[in-house]
Motif scaffolding. Structure first.
Motif, short mmCIF file in Angstrom:
data_model
loop_
_atom_site.label_atom_id
_atom_site.label_comp_id
_atom_site.label_asym_id
_atom_site.label_seq_id
_atom_site.Cartn_x
_atom_site.Cartn_y
_atom_site.Cartn_z
N PRO A 198 -25.55 7.49 0.91
CA PRO A 198 -25.09 8.79 0.41
C PRO A 198 -23.78 9.27 1.02
N PHE A 199 -23.27 8.54 2.00
CA PHE A 199 -21.97 8.85 2.59
C PHE A 199 -20.99 7.74 2.24
N PRO A 200 -19.68 8.01 2.22
CA PRO A 200 -18.72 6.96 1.86
C PRO A 200 -18.67 5.84 2.89
N LEU A 201 -18.44 4.64 2.42
CA LEU A 201 -18.17 3.52 3.31
C LEU A 201 -16.76 3.60 3.84
N VAL A 202 -15.82 4.03 2.98
CA VAL A 202 -14.41 4.19 3.34
C VAL A 202 -13.96 5.56 2.86
N ASP A 203 -13.38 6.35 3.76
CA ASP A 203 -12.84 7.66 3.41
C ASP A 203 -11.60 7.88 4.26
N LEU A 204 -10.46 7.40 3.78
CA LEU A 204 -9.21 7.43 4.53
C LEU A 204 -8.20 8.30 3.79
N ARG A 205 -7.47 9.12 4.55
CA ARG A 205 -6.52 10.05 3.94
C ARG A 205 -5.23 10.14 4.76
N VAL A 206 -4.15 10.23 4.06
CA VAL A 206 -2.87 10.63 4.66
C VAL A 206 -2.51 11.94 3.98
N ASP A 207 -2.68 13.04 4.70
CA ASP A 207 -2.51 14.36 4.09
C ASP A 207 -1.05 14.73 3.88
N TRP A 208 -0.13 14.20 4.71
CA TRP A 208 1.29 14.45 4.49
C TRP A 208 2.10 13.38 5.22
N HIS A 209 3.06 12.83 4.52
CA HIS A 209 3.99 11.87 5.11
C HIS A 209 5.32 12.05 4.42
N ASP A 210 6.38 12.19 5.20
CA ASP A 210 7.69 12.46 4.61
C ASP A 210 8.25 11.29 3.81
N ARG A 211 7.86 10.06 4.18
CA ARG A 211 8.52 8.90 3.58
C ARG A 211 7.58 7.97 2.82
N ASP A 212 6.43 7.64 3.40
CA ASP A 212 5.64 6.55 2.83
C ASP A 212 4.15 6.76 3.09
N PRO A 213 3.50 7.67 2.37
CA PRO A 213 2.07 7.89 2.61
C PRO A 213 1.21 6.69 2.25
N VAL A 214 1.60 5.93 1.25
CA VAL A 214 0.80 4.77 0.87
C VAL A 214 0.91 3.69 1.95
N GLY A 215 2.09 3.52 2.52
CA GLY A 215 2.23 2.60 3.65
C GLY A 215 1.41 3.03 4.84
N ALA A 216 1.39 4.35 5.11
CA ALA A 216 0.57 4.87 6.21
C ALA A 216 -0.92 4.67 5.91
N LEU A 217 -1.31 4.81 4.65
CA LEU A 217 -2.69 4.55 4.27
C LEU A 217 -3.04 3.08 4.45
N ARG A 218 -2.12 2.20 4.12
CA ARG A 218 -2.31 0.77 4.36
C ARG A 218 -2.54 0.50 5.84
N ASP A 219 -1.77 1.15 6.73
CA ASP A 219 -1.96 0.98 8.17
C ASP A 219 -3.34 1.47 8.60
N LEU A 220 -3.79 2.60 8.05
CA LEU A 220 -5.12 3.11 8.37
C LEU A 220 -6.21 2.13 7.95
N TRP A 221 -6.08 1.57 6.75
CA TRP A 221 -7.06 0.61 6.27
C TRP A 221 -7.10 -0.63 7.16
N HIS A 222 -5.94 -1.12 7.58
CA HIS A 222 -5.92 -2.27 8.47
C HIS A 222 -6.59 -1.97 9.80
N ALA A 223 -6.43 -0.73 10.30
CA ALA A 223 -7.06 -0.34 11.56
C ALA A 223 -8.56 -0.12 11.39
N TYR A 224 -8.95 0.43 10.25
CA TYR A 224 -10.35 0.79 10.04
C TYR A 224 -11.23 -0.39 9.65
N ARG A 225 -10.71 -1.30 8.86
CA ARG A 225 -11.55 -2.36 8.31
C ARG A 225 -12.28 -3.16 9.37
#
Length: 226
Positions: free
Chosen positions: A172-199
């Motif tokens: 009933p809870f997410p397996l993955v719940d990652l967010r970049v709430d604000w990034h001036d240049r590259d939020p998707v790249g920052a999300l990619r970094d989070l996924w690599h750290a979290y996985r």
């Protein structure tokens, strides 16, 4: 202003959403998942209530198209809404109202549908869906790679500033719940970094939730397992 993908893994049954936008904190408003039920993205002039409304209907037995249709029938502002959904069987649905911002489009492939507004090119959603369709990795990786493909295809007309990745498995809870709430240049790249750290830690956090007596060490001061 926003583009996203909802998708299902046919092998595992996981359901998820990846989304990016020019505004702040997209993960707080747009992506919704429910294990064994479906995934929904609600965007453009966003009404976050539509996510649970569609999921409730799918959980009650409706297919994705009927769930989206009925939820929007109750929304007097549906002309402003862009909504996509995938159900647990892989059926997809979408709605783009008559007052969606700028160039908008939606594209479906097996077990997924991508949609966007204020796009630089209609081909953005096609690239997103095609990238998801050709990949066979973990669902979170497929969703994130699909959003990256959308950026390469032109993305939005302006810069994106937030991004989110949300995946449900069997709980009933997410397996993955990652967010970049604000990034001036590259939020998707920052999300990619989070996924690599979290996985590498993902399974350990799941064990801590379900079987704490046999969970890996926490790595914090006072941890008796250290």
């Amino acid at each position: 202003m926003t583009f996203s993908i909802v998708g299902r893994c046919r092998r595992s049954g996981m359901l998820g959403v990846a989304v990016t936008t020019s505004s702040i904190s997209v993960g707080a408003r747009c992506p919704f998942v429910r294990a064994g039920v479906g995934a929904v993205a609600t965007q453009n002039i966003t009404d976050p209530a539509l996510g649970p409304a569609v999921l409730d209907r799918m959980q009650a037995g409706m297919e994705a198209a009927d769930a989206v249709g009925e939820a929007l029938n109750n929304d007097p502002n549906r002309a402003y809404r862009q909504v996509t959904a995938v159900d647990r069987h892989g059926a997809t649905a979408w709605h783009s109202g008559g007052r969606i911002l700028g160039l908008h489009n939606q594209s479906a492939a097996a077990d997924c549908v991508a949609a966007g507004n204020l796009l630089a090119d209609e081909a953005v959603t096609e690239a997103v869906a095609e990238e998801f369709d050709r990949r066979r990795e973990h669902l979170a990786e497929r969703l994130l790679a699909a959003i990256e493909a959308g950026l390469r295809a032109g993305g939005e007309q302006g810069d994106v500033h937030s991004a989110a990745l949300l995946v449900a498995d069997r709980h009933p809870f997410p397996l993955v719940d990652l967010r970049v709430d604000w990034h001036d240049r590259d939020p998707v790249g920052a999300l990619r970094d989070l996924w690599h750290a979290y996985r590498p830690q993902m399974d350990a956090y799941l064990t801590r939730a379900l079987d704490p007596a046999n969970a890996p060490a926490y790595g914090v001061p006072g941890d008796p397992c250290e």
